[in-house]
Scaffold this motif. Sequence first.
Motif, PDB file in Angstrom:
ATOM      1  N   ILE A  15       4.599   1.327   7.355  1.00  0.00           N
ATOM      2  CA  ILE A  15       5.687   0.637   8.261  1.00  0.00           C
ATOM      3  C   ILE A  15       6.332   2.167   7.720  1.00  0.00           C
ATOM      4  O   ILE A  15       6.284   2.838   7.039  1.00  0.00           O
ATOM      5  CB  ILE A  15       6.719   0.317   7.156  1.00  0.00           C
ATOM      6  CG1 ILE A  15       6.211  -1.384   6.814  1.00  0.00           C
ATOM      7  CG2 ILE A  15       8.167  -0.059   7.107  1.00  0.00           C
ATOM      8  CD1 ILE A  15       6.620  -1.984   5.535  1.00  0.00           C
ATOM      9  N   CYS A  16       6.237   3.231   9.229  1.00  0.00           N
ATOM     10  CA  CYS A  16       6.991   4.183   9.122  1.00  0.00           C
ATOM     11  C   CYS A  16       7.897   4.465  10.931  1.00  0.00           C
ATOM     12  O   CYS A  16       8.070   3.752  11.154  1.00  0.00           O
ATOM     13  CB  CYS A  16       5.719   4.896   9.465  1.00  0.00           C
ATOM     14  SG  CYS A  16       5.358   4.721  10.517  1.00  0.00           S
TER      15      CYS A  16
ATOM     16  N   ALA B  68       0.386  -4.271   3.810  1.00  0.00           N
ATOM     17  CA  ALA B  68       2.085  -3.174   4.416  1.00  0.00           C
ATOM     18  C   ALA B  68       1.854  -1.969   4.219  1.00  0.00           C
ATOM     19  O   ALA B  68       1.741  -1.568   2.421  1.00  0.00           O
ATOM     20  CB  ALA B  68       3.366  -4.094   3.757  1.00  0.00           C
ATOM     21  N   ARG B  69       1.658  -0.741   4.444  1.00  0.00           N
ATOM     22  CA  ARG B  69       1.674   0.157   4.258  1.00  0.00           C
ATOM     23  C   ARG B  69       3.409   1.358   4.413  1.00  0.00           C
ATOM     24  O   ARG B  69       2.969   1.650   5.883  1.00  0.00           O
ATOM     25  CB  ARG B  69       0.516   1.106   4.742  1.00  0.00           C
ATOM     26  CG  ARG B  69       0.428   2.267   4.800  1.00  0.00           C
ATOM     27  CD  ARG B  69      -1.193   2.715   4.905  1.00  0.00           C
ATOM     28  NE  ARG B  69      -1.979   1.869   3.765  1.00  0.00           N
ATOM     29  CZ  ARG B  69      -3.491   0.540   4.290  1.00  0.00           C
ATOM     30  NH1 ARG B  69      -3.019   1.373   5.776  1.00  0.00           N
ATOM     31  NH2 ARG B  69      -3.997   0.437   4.045  1.00  0.00           N
ATOM     32  N   PRO B  70       3.996   1.341   3.689  1.00  0.00           N
ATOM     33  CA  PRO B  70       5.587   2.479   4.286  1.00  0.00           C
ATOM     34  C   PRO B  70       4.640   3.667   3.044  1.00  0.00           C
ATOM     35  O   PRO B  70       4.192   4.017   2.816  1.00  0.00           O
ATOM     36  CB  PRO B  70       6.506   1.728   2.666  1.00  0.00           C
ATOM     37  CG  PRO B  70       5.517   1.093   1.890  1.00  0.00           C
ATOM     38  CD  PRO B  70       4.299   0.303   2.415  1.00  0.00           C
ATOM     39  N   PHE B  71       5.503   4.207   4.558  1.00  0.00           N
ATOM     40  CA  PHE B  71       5.192   5.607   4.067  1.00  0.00           C
ATOM     41  C   PHE B  71       6.625   6.261   2.984  1.00  0.00           C
ATOM     42  O   PHE B  71       6.953   5.479   2.730  1.00  0.00           O
ATOM     43  CB  PHE B  71       5.292   6.723   5.775  1.00  0.00           C
ATOM     44  CG  PHE B  71       4.257   6.357   6.492  1.00  0.00           C
ATOM     45  CD1 PHE B  71       4.197   7.951   6.412  1.00  0.00           C
ATOM     46  CD2 PHE B  71       3.323   5.438   7.201  1.00  0.00           C
ATOM     47  CE1 PHE B  71       2.381   8.166   7.428  1.00  0.00           C
ATOM     48  CE2 PHE B  71       2.408   5.137   7.321  1.00  0.00           C
ATOM     49  CZ  PHE B  71       1.643   7.225   7.786  1.00  0.00           C
TER      50      PHE B  71
ATOM     51  N   ASN C  21      11.179   7.186   5.278  1.00  0.00           N
ATOM     52  CA  ASN C  21      11.628   6.212   5.912  1.00  0.00           C
ATOM     53  C   ASN C  21      12.956   5.789   4.856  1.00  0.00           C
ATOM     54  O   ASN C  21      12.770   5.844   3.647  1.00  0.00           O
ATOM     55  CB  ASN C  21      10.541   4.742   5.739  1.00  0.00           C
ATOM     56  CG  ASN C  21      10.191   3.680   6.884  1.00  0.00           C
ATOM     57  OD1 ASN C  21      11.207   4.370   8.260  1.00  0.00           O
ATOM     58  ND2 ASN C  21      10.176   2.669   6.362  1.00  0.00           N
ATOM     59  N   TYR C  22      14.056   5.308   5.720  1.00  0.00           N
ATOM     60  CA  TYR C  22      15.054   4.613   4.354  1.00  0.00           C
ATOM     61  C   TYR C  22      14.677   2.912   4.320  1.00  0.00           C
ATOM     62  O   TYR C  22      14.660   2.300   4.287  1.00  0.00           O
ATOM     63  CB  TYR C  22      16.371   4.950   5.610  1.00  0.00           C
ATOM     64  CG  TYR C  22      17.738   4.123   4.296  1.00  0.00           C
ATOM     65  CD1 TYR C  22      17.614   5.302   3.228  1.00  0.00           C
ATOM     66  CD2 TYR C  22      18.918   3.971   4.798  1.00  0.00           C
ATOM     67  CE1 TYR C  22      19.541   4.662   2.824  1.00  0.00           C
ATOM     68  CE2 TYR C  22      19.453   3.384   4.162  1.00  0.00           C
ATOM     69  CZ  TYR C  22      19.698   3.669   3.141  1.00  0.00           C
ATOM     70  OH  TYR C  22      21.077   3.327   1.939  1.00  0.00           O
ATOM     71  N   VAL C  23      14.892   3.178   2.685  1.00  0.00           N
ATOM     72  CA  VAL C  23      14.858   1.976   1.965  1.00  0.00           C
ATOM     73  C   VAL C  23      15.138   0.862   2.950  1.00  0.00           C
ATOM     74  O   VAL C  23      14.539   0.086   2.512  1.00  0.00           O
ATOM     75  CB  VAL C  23      15.576   1.906   0.677  1.00  0.00           C
ATOM     76  CG1 VAL C  23      16.793   1.920   0.304  1.00  0.00           C
ATOM     77  CG2 VAL C  23      14.735   0.730  -0.325  1.00  0.00           C
TER      78      VAL C  23
ATOM     79  N   SER D 283       0.714  -1.060   0.604  1.00  0.00           N
ATOM     80  CA  SER D 283      -0.416  -0.219   0.231  1.00  0.00           C
ATOM     81  C   SER D 283       1.024   1.334   0.163  1.00  0.00           C
ATOM     82  O   SER D 283       1.927   1.294  -0.772  1.00  0.00           O
ATOM     83  CB  SER D 283      -0.807  -0.256   1.339  1.00  0.00           C
ATOM     84  OG  SER D 283      -1.911   0.945   1.130  1.00  0.00           O
ATOM     85  N   THR D 284       0.110   2.672  -0.282  1.00  0.00           N
ATOM     86  CA  THR D 284       1.446   3.705   0.652  1.00  0.00           C
ATOM     87  C   THR D 284       0.527   4.696   1.742  1.00  0.00           C
ATOM     88  O   THR D 284      -0.926   4.089   1.866  1.00  0.00           O
ATOM     89  CB  THR D 284       1.127   4.446  -1.254  1.00  0.00           C
ATOM     90  OG1 THR D 284       1.890   5.836  -0.719  1.00  0.00           O
ATOM     91  CG2 THR D 284       0.105   4.736  -1.098  1.00  0.00           C
TER      92      THR D 284
END
Length: 325
Positions: A237-238, A170-173, A212-214, A120-121
């Motif tokens: 994920i943040c 999964a929702r990374p920032f 958020n670093y990769v 996700s995002t």
Amino acid sequence: MKHVLVTGADGFIGSHLVELLLSEGYSVRALSQYNSFNYWGWLDVMHHDNLEVVCGDVRDPNYCREIVRGCDTVLHLAALIAIPYSYVAPDSYVDTNIKGTLNICQACRDLGVERLVVTSTSEVYGTALYVPIDEKHPRQPQSPYSATKIGADAIAKSFYNAFNLPVVIARPFNTYGPRQSARAIIPTIITQIANGERQIKIGDLSPTRDFNYVKDTCRGFLALAKASGVEGEEINICTNSEISMMDTLKLIAQIMEADVEWVRDPQRIRPSKSEVFRLWGDNTKITTLTDWRPRYTIEQGLAETVEWFSNKANLAKYKSGIYNQ
């Protein structure tokens, strides 16, 4: 050894995720979008006995079934992600982001995978109505891109509810780091400074982001792929922090020891109702359900990113003077 499929593996986050999985001993099938040049994106520089690169398109349901076959775990990252281009070509985003996710979910259901992680995002939240943003925050489709990601999340969640598909969202920032597209704020600043520019063309510098670093983002994906009891969940994920675009620019300039000024570039400004002005994620859920914690501070992550982009061979891959949607 687990057999893992990574879609979108030729891109920024996907290529880093492939590297992490290989280093952890997984056998990886990496999907690169088909093209007649046999170009594998960032996978071109990778060579490993446990890496199988396949070329195709998630918009094809039969092809999705073939690449899922034989895999225990699927990490679905393939998507169109550039927000400005979604204003120009929204149909493409519906086809790739929503239909592509449907095709992967259907293939995983039919072939009985043990875990599907759908990407996700943070853009699905839109401008924060409260901070930090937890997973219960309302969804606000402020761009065609975010609307299609909301739709893709809903498709994935429906397959959990209707068919008990073992999927986690999964929702990374805002992920940044080496190999990121130059359309993003951090590579835009770094590449212009590295090429000797002193007037940095930029958009609105007032919004804040949870960067958020990769490498942390990829560890988050792996943690969610392995964790028990997370099926059907949507998980941020943040870093649980925020920094403004202006302060990000100043920090990069400080790291690069550059005296710069910024110039507002009209083509980099989002429509007023489409700009997401504040993102600050709550990572309570992922830190409770897994052993994941962010390891990189913004200063550490930016230092590594600047070092990578400052390499002449890497910098040559970017056209800093051209704004790419």
